[in-house]
Design a protein around this motif. Sequence first.
Motif, PDB file in Angstrom:
ATOM      1  N   SER A   1      15.291  -5.580   3.587  1.00 39.75           N
ATOM      2  CA  SER A   1      14.242  -6.534   3.231  1.00 39.75           C
ATOM      3  C   SER A   1      14.839  -7.774   2.570  1.00 39.75           C
ATOM      4  CB  SER A   1      13.235  -5.881   2.289  1.00 39.75           C
ATOM      5  OG  SER A   1      12.269  -6.814   1.872  1.00 39.75           O
ATOM      6  N   SER A   2      14.291  -8.932   2.910  1.00 46.07           N
ATOM      7  CA  SER A   2      14.722 -10.187   2.275  1.00 46.07           C
ATOM      8  C   SER A   2      13.805 -10.576   1.126  1.00 46.07           C
ATOM      9  CB  SER A   2      14.737 -11.322   3.318  1.00 46.07           C
ATOM     10  OG  SER A   2      13.445 -11.490   3.879  1.00 46.07           O
ATOM     11  N   ALA A   3      12.714  -9.846   0.920  1.00 44.53           N
ATOM     12  CA  ALA A   3      11.772 -10.124  -0.174  1.00 44.53           C
ATOM     13  C   ALA A   3      11.336  -8.790  -0.772  1.00 44.53           C
ATOM     14  CB  ALA A   3      10.576 -10.918   0.331  1.00 44.53           C
ATOM     15  N   VAL A   4      12.201  -8.227  -1.604  1.00 45.68           N
ATOM     16  CA  VAL A   4      11.959  -6.896  -2.153  1.00 45.68           C
ATOM     17  C   VAL A   4      10.733  -6.900  -3.060  1.00 45.68           C
ATOM     18  CG1 VAL A   4      12.939  -5.030  -3.534  1.00 45.68           C
ATOM     19  CG2 VAL A   4      14.400  -6.325  -1.985  1.00 45.68           C
TER      20      VAL A   4
ATOM     21  N   GLY B   1       5.112  -5.168  -4.136  1.00 41.75           N
ATOM     22  CA  GLY B   1       3.696  -5.455  -4.354  1.00 41.75           C
ATOM     23  C   GLY B   1       2.817  -4.947  -3.241  1.00 41.75           C
ATOM     24  N   MET B   2       3.300  -5.025  -1.999  1.00 49.30           N
ATOM     25  CA  MET B   2       2.533  -4.564  -0.843  1.00 49.30           C
ATOM     26  C   MET B   2       2.317  -3.056  -0.910  1.00 49.30           C
ATOM     27  SD  MET B   2       1.096  -5.530   1.980  1.00 49.30           S
ATOM     28  CE  MET B   2       0.563  -4.858   3.556  1.00 49.30           C
ATOM     29  N   ILE B   3       3.356  -2.325  -1.318  1.00 48.94           N
ATOM     30  CA  ILE B   3       3.256  -0.866  -1.361  1.00 48.94           C
ATOM     31  C   ILE B   3       2.364  -0.405  -2.501  1.00 48.94           C
ATOM     32  CG2 ILE B   3       4.575   1.258  -1.709  1.00 48.94           C
ATOM     33  CD1 ILE B   3       6.932  -0.095  -0.324  1.00 48.94           C
ATOM     34  N   THR B   4       2.486  -1.048  -3.659  1.00 46.38           N
ATOM     35  CA  THR B   4       1.774  -0.579  -4.854  1.00 46.38           C
ATOM     36  C   THR B   4       0.351  -1.123  -4.974  1.00 46.38           C
ATOM     37  OG1 THR B   4       2.784  -2.396  -6.117  1.00 46.38           O
ATOM     38  CG2 THR B   4       3.885  -0.240  -6.171  1.00 46.38           C
ATOM     39  N   MET B   5       0.124  -2.360  -4.508  1.00 47.03           N
ATOM     40  CA  MET B   5      -1.190  -2.993  -4.719  1.00 47.03           C
ATOM     41  C   MET B   5      -1.812  -3.563  -3.454  1.00 47.03           C
ATOM     42  SD  MET B   5      -0.477  -4.966  -8.348  1.00 47.03           S
ATOM     43  CE  MET B   5       1.129  -5.583  -7.837  1.00 47.03           C
ATOM     44  N   GLY B   6      -1.183  -3.326  -2.318  1.00 49.97           N
ATOM     45  CA  GLY B   6      -1.735  -3.829  -1.079  1.00 49.97           C
ATOM     46  C   GLY B   6      -1.396  -5.294  -0.838  1.00 49.97           C
ATOM     47  N   GLU B   7      -2.160  -5.916   0.050  1.00 47.30           N
ATOM     48  CA  GLU B   7      -1.891  -7.303   0.425  1.00 47.30           C
ATOM     49  C   GLU B   7      -1.993  -8.249  -0.770  1.00 47.30           C
ATOM     50  OE1 GLU B   7      -0.488  -9.840   3.189  1.00 47.30           O
ATOM     51  OE2 GLU B   7      -1.044  -7.746   3.623  1.00 47.30           O
ATOM     52  N   ALA B   8      -2.954  -8.000  -1.668  1.00 51.73           N
ATOM     53  CA  ALA B   8      -3.110  -8.846  -2.853  1.00 51.73           C
ATOM     54  C   ALA B   8      -1.876  -8.768  -3.755  1.00 51.73           C
ATOM     55  CB  ALA B   8      -4.354  -8.445  -3.630  1.00 51.73           C
ATOM     56  N   GLY B   9      -1.324  -7.574  -3.909  1.00 50.52           N
ATOM     57  CA  GLY B   9      -0.126  -7.408  -4.732  1.00 50.52           C
ATOM     58  C   GLY B   9       1.061  -8.148  -4.174  1.00 50.52           C
ATOM     59  N   LYS B  10       1.174  -8.188  -2.854  1.00 50.22           N
ATOM     60  CA  LYS B  10       2.256  -8.926  -2.214  1.00 50.22           C
ATOM     61  C   LYS B  10       2.182 -10.408  -2.569  1.00 50.22           C
ATOM     62  CE  LYS B  10       4.034 -10.101   2.388  1.00 50.22           C
ATOM     63  NZ  LYS B  10       3.853  -9.871   3.856  1.00 50.22           N
ATOM     64  N   VAL B  11       0.967 -10.958  -2.512  1.00 56.50           N
ATOM     65  CA  VAL B  11       0.784 -12.383  -2.830  1.00 56.50           C
ATOM     66  C   VAL B  11       1.030 -12.634  -4.309  1.00 56.50           C
ATOM     67  CG1 VAL B  11      -0.870 -14.280  -2.866  1.00 56.50           C
ATOM     68  CG2 VAL B  11      -0.835 -12.681  -0.928  1.00 56.50           C
ATOM     69  N   VAL B  12       0.514 -11.754  -5.169  1.00 57.75           N
ATOM     70  CA  VAL B  12       0.657 -11.950  -6.615  1.00 57.75           C
ATOM     71  C   VAL B  12       2.117 -11.944  -7.032  1.00 57.75           C
ATOM     72  CG1 VAL B  12       0.245 -10.871  -8.856  1.00 57.75           C
ATOM     73  CG2 VAL B  12      -1.611 -11.061  -7.203  1.00 57.75           C
ATOM     74  N   LEU B  13       2.886 -10.975  -6.556  1.00 56.74           N
ATOM     75  CA  LEU B  13       4.296 -10.907  -6.944  1.00 56.74           C
ATOM     76  C   LEU B  13       5.093 -12.064  -6.358  1.00 56.74           C
ATOM     77  CD1 LEU B  13       5.266  -7.141  -6.945  1.00 56.74           C
ATOM     78  CD2 LEU B  13       4.748  -8.650  -8.841  1.00 56.74           C
ATOM     79  N   ALA B  14       4.741 -12.486  -5.145  1.00 59.09           N
ATOM     80  CA  ALA B  14       5.420 -13.650  -4.562  1.00 59.09           C
ATOM     81  C   ALA B  14       5.172 -14.898  -5.415  1.00 59.09           C
ATOM     82  CB  ALA B  14       4.951 -13.878  -3.136  1.00 59.09           C
ATOM     83  N   LEU B  15       3.932 -15.077  -5.865  1.00 64.56           N
ATOM     84  CA  LEU B  15       3.607 -16.212  -6.736  1.00 64.56           C
ATOM     85  C   LEU B  15       4.298 -16.092  -8.086  1.00 64.56           C
ATOM     86  CD1 LEU B  15      -0.217 -16.678  -6.012  1.00 64.56           C
ATOM     87  CD2 LEU B  15       1.681 -18.130  -5.232  1.00 64.56           C
TER      88      LEU B  15
END
Length: 269
Positions: A72-75, A80-94
């Motif tokens: 993965s290039s964005a661990v 976030g995707m695994i633990t909180m779904g799509e919203a978690g992915k966006v939140v951690l990226a931000l």
Amino acid sequence: AVVSTQSTGAWNGVIWSYMGWEEICCVASEIQNPQRNIPIIVLGSISIITGLYLMTVISFHIVIPIEDMVSSSAVASKFGMITMGEAGKVVLALTVVVSTLGNLQCSFITNSRYIHSGAVEGLLPSCLSLVSKRFRTPLISIFFCTVVTTIFTLVGGIDDLIGQASFTRFPFFVLCSAGVFVMRRTHPDLHRPYKVPLVFPALFVCFGIFVFLTPFLSEDWLISLVWVLVLLIGVPLYYLLLQNVFHLKFPKRLDSSVTAVLKRVLGCE
């Protein structure tokens, strides 16, 4: 090669995560009671970063299989995707973006002071010593940092920049730490608001030499050599343009003209 490129990259990434403790020294003159507060700031920040870094890495390893982490290039986004779904992915990226912007802001605030101080001491062109009349900030030095940073960002990848920025700074850290021993010997009676135990600069000198030499043991040692040569170019440029060993009139005239234009256009002094 003794060390793989992947190992060197991972090592540089870890070092970069802890970088920033040295920036406080650039604004030491603006800190109240520095002999007390600077050690607290440095030790406290390193302790906090160490704790956060360890908790983050442990969390990643608990949630994400090691095979997926390597590929993965964005661990953080994957976590976030695994633990909180799509919203978690966006939140951690931000969160990563905000953290990066905060780091960038601090770097510009402190690194511009390096350039400004060098210009004031006559080590860099005098135009870089100009400050804003309104805000009293080193405006030209900040612009200069912006231009140089933009050029490096466009030329190289972010991983390469992080790696080279980590190892090229350590020769200067080593020289500063070695300077503690020189000052103790040449100026033993100098007033020292904070007298660091010599064991710490000794350990840091050893660590700094290790960090600087490690990239030369990897497959990409030639890239590291190029960056060292880029640093060394500053030596002849300093004697040619600032010390003016050939008594050229052009560098001084150019510096004076640029300084006058910047004063008039940007309202500096």
